[in-house]
Design an enzyme around this catalytic site. Structure first.
Site, PDB file in Angstrom:
ATOM      1  CG  HIS A  54      -0.575   0.232   2.700  1.00 33.30           C
ATOM      2  ND1 HIS A  54       0.141  -0.444   3.233  1.00 33.30           N
ATOM      3  CD2 HIS A  54      -0.484   1.311   3.542  1.00 33.30           C
ATOM      4  CE1 HIS A  54       1.632  -0.187   4.128  1.00 33.30           C
ATOM      5  NE2 HIS A  54       0.453   0.899   4.724  1.00 33.30           N
TER       6      HIS A  54
HETATM    7  C1  UD1 Z   1      -2.176   5.266   5.451  1.00 31.94           C
HETATM    8  C2  UD1 Z   1      -1.077   5.496   6.642  1.00 31.94           C
HETATM    9  C3  UD1 Z   1      -0.336   5.105   6.330  1.00 31.94           C
HETATM   10  C4  UD1 Z   1      -0.672   4.245   6.591  1.00 31.94           C
HETATM   11  C5  UD1 Z   1      -1.689   3.274   6.547  1.00 31.94           C
HETATM   12  C6  UD1 Z   1      -2.239   2.526   6.682  1.00 31.94           C
HETATM   13  C7  UD1 Z   1      -0.834   8.202   6.075  1.00 31.94           C
HETATM   14  C8  UD1 Z   1       0.013   9.619   5.852  1.00 31.94           C
HETATM   15  N1  UD1 Z   1      -0.458   7.967   5.393  1.00 31.94           N
HETATM   16  O1  UD1 Z   1      -1.903   4.952   4.872  1.00 31.94           O
HETATM   17  O2  UD1 Z   1       0.868   5.594   7.484  1.00 31.94           O
HETATM   18  O3  UD1 Z   1       0.165   2.840   6.428  1.00 31.94           O
HETATM   19  O4  UD1 Z   1      -2.683   4.502   6.175  1.00 31.94           O
HETATM   20  O5  UD1 Z   1      -3.819   1.862   5.446  1.00 31.94           O
HETATM   21  O6  UD1 Z   1      -0.996   8.725   7.622  1.00 31.94           O
HETATM   22  N2  UD1 Z   1      -9.510   5.043   1.406  1.00 31.94           N
HETATM   23  C9  UD1 Z   1     -10.697   4.763   1.135  1.00 31.94           C
HETATM   24  N3  UD1 Z   1     -11.151   4.026   2.538  1.00 31.94           N
HETATM   25  C10 UD1 Z   1     -10.448   4.243   3.229  1.00 31.94           C
HETATM   26  C11 UD1 Z   1      -9.615   4.882   3.510  1.00 31.94           C
HETATM   27  C12 UD1 Z   1      -8.720   5.778   1.799  1.00 31.94           C
HETATM   28  O7  UD1 Z   1     -11.220   3.980   0.129  1.00 31.94           O
HETATM   29  O8  UD1 Z   1     -11.288   3.848   4.034  1.00 31.94           O
HETATM   30  C13 UD1 Z   1      -8.773   5.306  -0.232  1.00 31.94           C
HETATM   31  C14 UD1 Z   1      -8.837   6.661  -0.553  1.00 31.94           C
HETATM   32  O9  UD1 Z   1      -9.197   6.882  -2.317  1.00 31.94           O
HETATM   33  C15 UD1 Z   1      -7.682   7.823  -0.599  1.00 31.94           C
HETATM   34  C16 UD1 Z   1      -6.776   6.609  -0.349  1.00 31.94           C
HETATM   35  O10 UD1 Z   1      -7.444   4.722   0.180  1.00 31.94           O
HETATM   36  O11 UD1 Z   1      -7.279   8.453  -0.656  1.00 31.94           O
HETATM   37  C17 UD1 Z   1      -5.513   6.852   0.530  1.00 31.94           C
HETATM   38  O12 UD1 Z   1      -5.669   6.557   2.043  1.00 31.94           O
HETATM   39  P1  UD1 Z   1      -5.217   7.468   2.827  1.00 31.94           P
HETATM   40  O13 UD1 Z   1      -4.888   7.300   4.468  1.00 31.94           O
HETATM   41  O14 UD1 Z   1      -4.652   9.144   2.205  1.00 31.94           O
HETATM   42  O15 UD1 Z   1      -3.063   7.102   3.314  1.00 31.94           O
HETATM   43  P2  UD1 Z   1      -3.298   5.868   2.809  1.00 31.94           P
HETATM   44  O16 UD1 Z   1      -2.305   5.168   2.055  1.00 31.94           O
HETATM   45  O17 UD1 Z   1      -4.187   4.218   3.927  1.00 31.94           O
END
Ligand code: UD1
Length: 368
Positions: free
Chosen positions: A206
């Site tokens: 991820h």
């Molecule tokens: C975040 C953390 C990372 C952690 C990871 C675990 C930061 C900078 N990053 O990264 O350290 O290892 O979580 O999962 O805080 N999305 C969904 N559903 C959700 C959440 C996210 O669909 O419930 C999608 C959205 O399109 C979003 C993308 O995933 O834009 C990324 O989510 P985000 O929380 O920004 O970062 P992660 O890659 O999950």
């Protein structure tokens, strides 16, 4: 002692659950509150973990959702500040390295509310990782820094942090792991995915540096499909990765590999049951490097560095990068019986009793 505990994203839940549980057990000493920032919000990224880990319903939900780093961090700060002002806690406890961790710590330091950071001092030395920035800054401003390993103490001391702010307590995520190993045996996930213990590989990916770049993701997928020629590979896909697989047109291509099973993200107990029976795990997650070390499952980290060197020194982890050939060679070495070469020793204080040590240190803290 009134303590606000913060959760935001998936890797926070298993760190906060044993701490809140210990605070609820020690009711004459602690009055815990739970705040969920809403950084992760999909049921399989959040609700499932509350259920699996018996986390109480959050007292406050900030519902920030996904956005750019700046917007997400700012939204957490704006919505958390009034909560701190009205609750006036003695401590705010943040864990890990996600945007919610830094945002809440920053709110508190400006208001003069004491902050404790659990999992402090880890450093990858790679400032292109958003988590590295969150770690560095949170550790600079928090009052009390709980470290999982001695290398983290050394990192903090090297950054000029006073020894009186550092407390080596061990790894709180291992409290959750050990508390739930037995319960996870009831999970039917292996049956559902038709795999047999010791005869499959688990993959998770991820990190933006791996999945947002088409060429890097392609190199990793080439290695995974090659490994799937040998053994079933189970790949629970993070929402970020799912989007990228679609965008780059890899999703349909991967469906051709019958032995590679792409599934939705799993809950805590299902994932624990799944990876604990794998003969090999390939990952770019920080937490999974630690969990595989705790259970002596061979792990290959698909990154150029790790902020958790103890999992390489004492545990079962090997950092192999993202070149197709290096991943395949390292995987075959394990699958061909080379895993004996991986040392297997739980690091000091990864013993399931970290949350009580954290509570004792909170009570005994006096500013240096
Ligand atoms: C975040 C953390 C990372 C952690 C990871 C675990 C930061 C900078 N990053 O990264 O350290 O290892 O979580 O999962 O805080 N999305 C969904 N559903 C959700 C959440 C996210 O669909 O419930 C999608 C959205 O399109 C979003 C993308 O995933 O834009 C990324 O989510 P985000 O929380 O920004 O970062 P992660 O890659 O999950």
């Amino acid at each position: 002692m009134k303590v606000i505990n913060i959760v935001g994203a998936r890797p926070n839940f298993m760190k906060v659950a044993p701490i809140v549980e210990a605070m609820k057990r020690r009711t004459s000493e602690f009055a815990p509150l739970l705040v969920h920032t809403g950084q992760h919000y999909d049921p399989q990224m959040s609700d499932t973990f509350f259920r699996d880990l018996a986390l109480p319903k959050p007292d406050v939900h900030l519902e920030v959702g996904s956005a750019s780093h700046a917007v997400q961090t700012a939204a957490v700060m704006q919505r958390f500040e009034p909560v701190v002002l009205s609750e006036k806690p003695e401590w705010v406890l943040v864990v890990g390295d996600v945007n919610s961790t830094l945002a809440c710590a920053l709110v508190c330091v400006k208001l003069g509310i004491k902050v404790a950071h659990v999992e402090a001092g880890l450093r990858s030395r790679d400032r292109t990782m958003p988590e590295e920035i969150n770690r560095l800054l949170t550790d600079q401003i928090a009052d009390l820094l709980f470290t999982p390993s001695r290398d983290a103490d050394a990192n903090l001391l090297g950054e000029g942090i006073s020894p009186g702010r550092i407390s080596f307590v061990g790894n709180v995520m291992i409290d959750s792991l050990l508390n739930n190993l037995k319960r996870a045996e009831a999970s039917a996930i292996r049956k559902k995915l038709k795999v047999v213990g010791g005869e499959y590989v688990v993959v998770t990916l991820h990190r933006p540096s791996n999945v947002d770049n088409q060429e890097t993701l392609g190199r990793i997928l080439d290695a995974i499909t090659e490994i799937a020629e040998r053994l079933p590979v189970i790949f629970p896909v993070h929402p970020r990765t799912r989007e990228k697989l679609k965008e780059f047109g890899y999703e349909t291509e991967l469906l051709r590999f019958g032995n590679l099973r792409i599934v939705d993200p799993l809950g805590y107990l299902d994932f624990l049951r799944l990876f604990s029976g794998a003969c090999l795990v390939l990952t770019d997650s920080g937490g999974i490097q630690e969990e595989t070390t705790a259970l002596s499952i061979p792990c290959l980290t698909l990154r150029e560095n790790t902020e958790r060197p103890i999992t390489v020194e004492l545990g079962t982890n090997k950092v192999v990068g993202t070149s197709t050939d290096r991943i395949i060679d390292a995987a075959l070495a394990v699958l061909n019986g080379g895993s004996g070469a991986l040392r297997k020793q739980p690091p000091p204080l990864w013993d399931g009793r970290t949350s009580d040590r954290i509570l004792d240190a909170l009570k005994g803290f006096s500013p240096p």
